[in-house]
Design a protein around this motif. Structure first.
Motif, PDB file in Angstrom:
ATOM      1  N   PRO A  68      22.112  40.011   0.942  1.00  0.00           N
ATOM      2  CA  PRO A  68      21.953  40.199   2.386  1.00  0.00           C
ATOM      3  C   PRO A  68      20.628  39.595   2.874  1.00  0.00           C
ATOM      4  O   PRO A  68      19.639  39.621   2.150  1.00  0.00           O
ATOM      5  CB  PRO A  68      21.932  41.726   2.546  1.00  0.00           C
ATOM      6  N   ASN A  73      17.657  43.803   3.023  1.00  0.00           N
ATOM      7  CA  ASN A  73      17.137  43.120   1.838  1.00  0.00           C
ATOM      8  C   ASN A  73      15.836  43.795   1.395  1.00  0.00           C
ATOM      9  O   ASN A  73      14.978  44.124   2.215  1.00  0.00           O
ATOM     10  CB  ASN A  73      16.889  41.634   2.115  1.00  0.00           C
ATOM     11  N   LEU A  74      15.723  43.956   0.067  1.00  0.00           N
ATOM     12  CA  LEU A  74      14.553  44.666  -0.467  1.00  0.00           C
ATOM     13  C   LEU A  74      13.230  43.984  -0.121  1.00  0.00           C
ATOM     14  O   LEU A  74      12.192  44.654  -0.081  1.00  0.00           O
ATOM     15  CB  LEU A  74      14.690  44.810  -1.986  1.00  0.00           C
ATOM     16  N   LYS A 101      16.643  32.477  -6.356  1.00  0.00           N
ATOM     17  CA  LYS A 101      17.146  33.417  -7.358  1.00  0.00           C
ATOM     18  C   LYS A 101      17.505  32.733  -8.676  1.00  0.00           C
ATOM     19  O   LYS A 101      18.261  31.776  -8.695  1.00  0.00           O
ATOM     20  CB  LYS A 101      18.379  34.164  -6.822  1.00  0.00           C
ATOM     21  N   VAL A 105      22.661  38.386  -9.412  1.00  0.00           N
ATOM     22  CA  VAL A 105      22.719  39.447  -8.391  1.00  0.00           C
ATOM     23  C   VAL A 105      23.664  40.550  -8.872  1.00  0.00           C
ATOM     24  O   VAL A 105      24.739  40.263  -9.400  1.00  0.00           O
ATOM     25  CB  VAL A 105      23.216  38.858  -7.052  1.00  0.00           C
ATOM     26  N   ALA A 106      23.241  41.802  -8.677  1.00  0.00           N
ATOM     27  CA  ALA A 106      24.039  42.969  -9.086  1.00  0.00           C
ATOM     28  C   ALA A 106      24.456  42.864 -10.552  1.00  0.00           C
ATOM     29  O   ALA A 106      25.563  43.213 -10.933  1.00  0.00           O
ATOM     30  CB  ALA A 106      25.262  43.156  -8.188  1.00  0.00           C
ATOM     31  N   GLY A 107      23.532  42.366 -11.379  1.00  0.00           N
ATOM     32  CA  GLY A 107      23.838  42.144 -12.792  1.00  0.00           C
ATOM     33  C   GLY A 107      23.207  43.141 -13.733  1.00  0.00           C
ATOM     34  O   GLY A 107      23.312  43.004 -14.946  1.00  0.00           O
ATOM     35  N   GLY A 108      22.526  44.154 -13.196  1.00  0.00           N
ATOM     36  CA  GLY A 108      21.866  45.124 -14.071  1.00  0.00           C
ATOM     37  C   GLY A 108      20.571  44.577 -14.653  1.00  0.00           C
ATOM     38  O   GLY A 108      20.091  45.033 -15.681  1.00  0.00           O
ATOM     39  N   MET A 109      19.978  43.570 -13.974  1.00  0.00           N
ATOM     40  CA  MET A 109      18.756  42.963 -14.492  1.00  0.00           C
ATOM     41  C   MET A 109      17.596  43.090 -13.512  1.00  0.00           C
ATOM     42  O   MET A 109      16.585  42.407 -13.646  1.00  0.00           O
ATOM     43  CB  MET A 109      18.999  41.501 -14.830  1.00  0.00           C
ATOM     44  N   ALA A 110      17.752  43.958 -12.506  1.00  0.00           N
ATOM     45  CA  ALA A 110      16.667  44.274 -11.559  1.00  0.00           C
ATOM     46  C   ALA A 110      16.277  43.101 -10.661  1.00  0.00           C
ATOM     47  O   ALA A 110      15.101  42.942 -10.323  1.00  0.00           O
ATOM     48  CB  ALA A 110      15.446  44.813 -12.306  1.00  0.00           C
ATOM     49  N   GLY A 111      17.261  42.294 -10.267  1.00  0.00           N
ATOM     50  CA  GLY A 111      16.968  41.124  -9.431  1.00  0.00           C
ATOM     51  C   GLY A 111      16.356  41.496  -8.087  1.00  0.00           C
ATOM     52  O   GLY A 111      15.335  40.924  -7.679  1.00  0.00           O
ATOM     53  N   GLY A 112      16.962  42.435  -7.377  1.00  0.00           N
ATOM     54  CA  GLY A 112      16.422  42.853  -6.082  1.00  0.00           C
ATOM     55  C   GLY A 112      15.046  43.483  -6.255  1.00  0.00           C
ATOM     56  O   GLY A 112      14.138  43.260  -5.445  1.00  0.00           O
ATOM     57  N   SER A 113      14.880  44.234  -7.330  1.00  0.00           N
ATOM     58  CA  SER A 113      13.586  44.870  -7.603  1.00  0.00           C
ATOM     59  C   SER A 113      12.518  43.812  -7.859  1.00  0.00           C
ATOM     60  O   SER A 113      11.367  43.954  -7.419  1.00  0.00           O
ATOM     61  CB  SER A 113      13.689  45.775  -8.838  1.00  0.00           C
ATOM     62  N   ASP A 115      12.431  40.854  -6.579  1.00  0.00           N
ATOM     63  CA  ASP A 115      12.067  40.265  -5.279  1.00  0.00           C
ATOM     64  C   ASP A 115      11.136  41.198  -4.504  1.00  0.00           C
ATOM     65  O   ASP A 115      10.206  40.745  -3.826  1.00  0.00           O
ATOM     66  CB  ASP A 115      13.328  39.979  -4.449  1.00  0.00           C
ATOM     67  N   ASP A 146      13.090  50.511 -10.589  1.00  0.00           N
ATOM     68  CA  ASP A 146      12.744  49.385 -11.472  1.00  0.00           C
ATOM     69  C   ASP A 146      11.587  48.547 -10.931  1.00  0.00           C
ATOM     70  O   ASP A 146      11.084  47.665 -11.627  1.00  0.00           O
ATOM     71  CB  ASP A 146      13.949  48.441 -11.644  1.00  0.00           C
ATOM     72  N   THR A 187      25.305  49.763  -9.223  1.00  0.00           N
ATOM     73  CA  THR A 187      24.607  50.723 -10.094  1.00  0.00           C
ATOM     74  C   THR A 187      25.052  52.164  -9.815  1.00  0.00           C
ATOM     75  O   THR A 187      25.381  52.894 -10.770  1.00  0.00           O
ATOM     76  CB  THR A 187      23.080  50.544  -9.942  1.00  0.00           C
TER      77      THR A 187
HETATM   78  P1  ATP Z   1      19.242  47.171 -11.030  1.00  0.00           P
HETATM   79  O1  ATP Z   1      19.319  46.537 -12.378  1.00  0.00           O
HETATM   80  O2  ATP Z   1      17.818  47.317 -10.523  1.00  0.00           O
HETATM   81  O3  ATP Z   1      20.055  48.392 -10.864  1.00  0.00           O
HETATM   82  P2  ATP Z   1      20.873  44.999 -10.196  1.00  0.00           P
HETATM   83  O4  ATP Z   1      20.136  43.909 -10.893  1.00  0.00           O
HETATM   84  O5  ATP Z   1      22.127  45.503 -10.810  1.00  0.00           O
HETATM   85  O6  ATP Z   1      19.867  46.171  -9.956  1.00  0.00           O
HETATM   86  P3  ATP Z   1      20.440  43.658  -7.716  1.00  0.00           P
HETATM   87  O7  ATP Z   1      20.526  42.209  -8.069  1.00  0.00           O
HETATM   88  O8  ATP Z   1      19.093  44.230  -7.513  1.00  0.00           O
HETATM   89  O9  ATP Z   1      21.236  44.543  -8.769  1.00  0.00           O
HETATM   90  O10 ATP Z   1      21.362  43.864  -6.421  1.00  0.00           O
HETATM   91  C1  ATP Z   1      21.976  45.062  -6.066  1.00  0.00           C
HETATM   92  C2  ATP Z   1      22.399  44.969  -4.604  1.00  0.00           C
HETATM   93  O11 ATP Z   1      21.222  45.035  -3.802  1.00  0.00           O
HETATM   94  C3  ATP Z   1      23.054  43.642  -4.240  1.00  0.00           C
HETATM   95  O12 ATP Z   1      24.440  43.725  -4.338  1.00  0.00           O
HETATM   96  C4  ATP Z   1      22.585  43.392  -2.811  1.00  0.00           C
HETATM   97  O13 ATP Z   1      23.551  43.815  -1.872  1.00  0.00           O
HETATM   98  C5  ATP Z   1      21.359  44.263  -2.620  1.00  0.00           C
HETATM   99  N1  ATP Z   1      20.100  43.511  -2.413  1.00  0.00           N
HETATM  100  C6  ATP Z   1      19.147  43.788  -1.506  1.00  0.00           C
HETATM  101  N2  ATP Z   1      18.100  42.940  -1.611  1.00  0.00           N
HETATM  102  C7  ATP Z   1      18.391  42.093  -2.611  1.00  0.00           C
HETATM  103  C8  ATP Z   1      17.698  40.993  -3.189  1.00  0.00           C
HETATM  104  N3  ATP Z   1      16.510  40.586  -2.735  1.00  0.00           N
HETATM  105  N4  ATP Z   1      18.268  40.349  -4.220  1.00  0.00           N
HETATM  106  C9  ATP Z   1      19.485  40.771  -4.687  1.00  0.00           C
HETATM  107  N5  ATP Z   1      20.190  41.782  -4.156  1.00  0.00           N
HETATM  108  C10 ATP Z   1      19.653  42.453  -3.135  1.00  0.00           C
END
Ligand code: ATP
Length: 312
Positions: A68, A73-74, A101, A105-113, A115, A146, A187
Motif C-alpha cells: 500500500p 504503509n509502515l 524492495k 512482501v508478506a513473506g514472514g521476513m519482516a519486510g514492512g518492519s 522499511d 520485529d 501473520t
Molecule cells: P512479519 O515477518 O514482520 O510478520 P511479513 O514479512 O510477513 O511481516 P510484510 O512484508 O511486512 O510481511 O507485509 C505485511 C503486510 O503489511 C503487507 O501485506 C502490506 O499490506 C502491509 N505493509 C505495510 N507497509 C508495508 C511495507 N512498507 N512493505 C511491505 N508491506 C507493507
C-alpha cells in the motif's frame, strides 16, 4: 535567501529469519509470548527519504504492486511516530519516500518492519536529531514487534512479543537459500491457525533455546541445522500445504535443513557454505516448487545510512 534543501538520505535495512521461534499460548490480550532467535539476512530493502514540494510514496522492486502507498504503509506510521516522539510536525517539510524492495512482501521476513526501521534512521539523519539507537528502538517497538530487531540487525534473542532484545555475539557467517512463494500469508491468520491446531490437538512444540545458542557459539552449521525450529511452521503448512514439498525439495537439493521463515510462506534453507548455497539454489530453482530463489547470508548489519550527508 534560499532555504537549503537537505540531501536525500538512503538507508538499507535487512530481512530476518527466526532460527528458533517458540510461541506461547494465546494470552487474554490476544497476543502470544514469544521466545525467538533472530538472524538478519543480506536480503535488504532500501528506503530513500527526501524533502520535496509534494509528499508521496513510490514502491519499486520485489512485490511492489502489493504494497500500500497510502497512510497504512509502515513508513508513514514511522514518520508520524518519530515526529510525535520529538514534537515535530510530520507534514512539514513534506517528504517524498521511495522504497526499493528486495525483501518479499508478506513473506514472514519482516519486510514492512525493515522499511519502518529504515525510515526512522533516515529521518533521524534528515532532521538531524540527537537520538541514540536505544531511543530510536523505543519508537521502533511502537511500530511492530520485529522493527527493533531489523533496526539493530545481527543476531538477537527476542522475548515478549519479540521486541525485547538481547544481542547475541556471533563471529560466524551462515549461508542460506531463500525460496520465495508466489503469494503471501497474513501473520495474524497464521497465529489463528496455530491456536486452532492447538485447540484440536497438541502439535509438537520447539524445545529450549539454550542448545540453539550453544550451536551458534560453535559456528558449526551442521549442529545448528539439527536445532532450527519454528512453532508457526505447522500452521503455515496447514494453510499452504505445498510448503511441505518446497521444504523437502530444498533438503533433497543438498541443504542441511529447511524451515518456514516466521509466519511464512518464505522457506529458508541452511547450507554448509557459500558454494553449497549456490548449488542448492540452482537445483531448487529448477524443481518448480517456488516462484524464485535467492542466496543470502547472515548475520548482517541493521538499518544504516548508505547515502546522504556524512553517510556512515
Ligand atoms: P512479519 O515477518 O514482520 O510478520 P511479513 O514479512 O510477513 O511481516 P510484510 O512484508 O511486512 O510481511 O507485509 C505485511 C503486510 O503489511 C503487507 O501485506 C502490506 O499490506 C502491509 N505493509 C505495510 N507497509 C508495508 C511495507 N512498507 N512493505 C511491505 N508491506 C507493507
Amino acid at each position: 535567501m534560499l532555504a537549503v534543501v537537505p540531501t536525500p538520505v538512503t538507508v538499507r535495512a535487512p530481512a530476518k529469519v527466526n532460527l528458533h521461534l517458540a510461541v506461547g499460548d494465546l494470552r487474554a490480550d490476544g497476543y502470544h509470548d514469544l521466545t525467538t532467535l533472530f538472524q538478519s539476512l543480506s536480503l535488504t530493502d532500501e528506503v530513500t527519504v527526501a524533502v520535496a514540494d509534494e509528499a508521496g510514496l513510490d514502491v519499486r522492486g520485489e512485490g511492489a504492486e502489493s504494497v500500500p502507498t497510502d497512510s497504512s504503509n509502515l513508513v508513514w506510521k514511522a514518520v508520524r511516530a518519530l515526529a510525535a516522539h520529538v514534537g515535530r510536525d510530520p507534514d512539514e517539510p513534506k517528504l517524498r519516500i521511495t522504497i526499493n524492495k528486495g525483501i518479499p512482501v508478506a513473506g514472514g521476513m519482516a519486510g514492512g518492519s525493515a522499511d519502518a526501521a529504515a525510515t526512522l534512521v533516515a529521518l533521524a539523519h534528515l532532521w538531524r536529531l540527537e537520538m541514540g539507537r536505544d531511543e530510536l528502538a523505543t519508537v521502533a517497538a511502537e511500530l511492530g514487534s520485529d522493527v527493533p530487531f531489523v533496526l539493530q540487525g545481527g543476531l538477537a534473542l527476542g522475548t515478549g512479543r519479540g521486541e525485547q532484545l538481547v544481542p547475541v555475539l556471533s563471529r560466524h557467517t551462515y549461508h542460506w537459500v531463500i525460496a520465495l512463494d508466489s503469494g503471501g500469508l497474513s501473520t495474524p491468520e497464521v497465529y489463528r491457525e496455530l491456536d486452532r491446531l492447538r485447540a484440536d490437538g497438541n502439535p509438537p512444540r520447539v524445545g529450549a533455546v539454550e542448545p540453539v545458542l550453544e550451536a551458534l557459539a560453535s559456528g558449526d552449521p551442521n549442529q545448528l541445522a539439527l536445532l532450527l525450529g519454528n512453532d508457526l511452521q505447522a500452521a503455515a503448512v496447514s494453510l499452504r500445504p505445498g510448503l511441505r514439498r518446497t521444504l523437502r525439495a530444498g533438503v533433497n537439493a543438498g541443504a542441511l535443513a529447511g524451515i518456514v521463515s516466521g509466519s511464512g510462506p518464505t522457506c529458508a534453507f541452511l547450507c554448509s557454505d557459500g558454494d553449497a548455497a549456490v548449488r542448492v539454489a540452482a537445483e531448487l530453482s529448477g524443481a518448480g516448487v517456488c516462484r524464485t530463489v535467492r542466496v543470502a547470508q547472515g548475520p548482517v548489519a541493521g538499518a544504516r545510512v548508505i547515502t546522504g550527508d556524512d553517510a556512515a
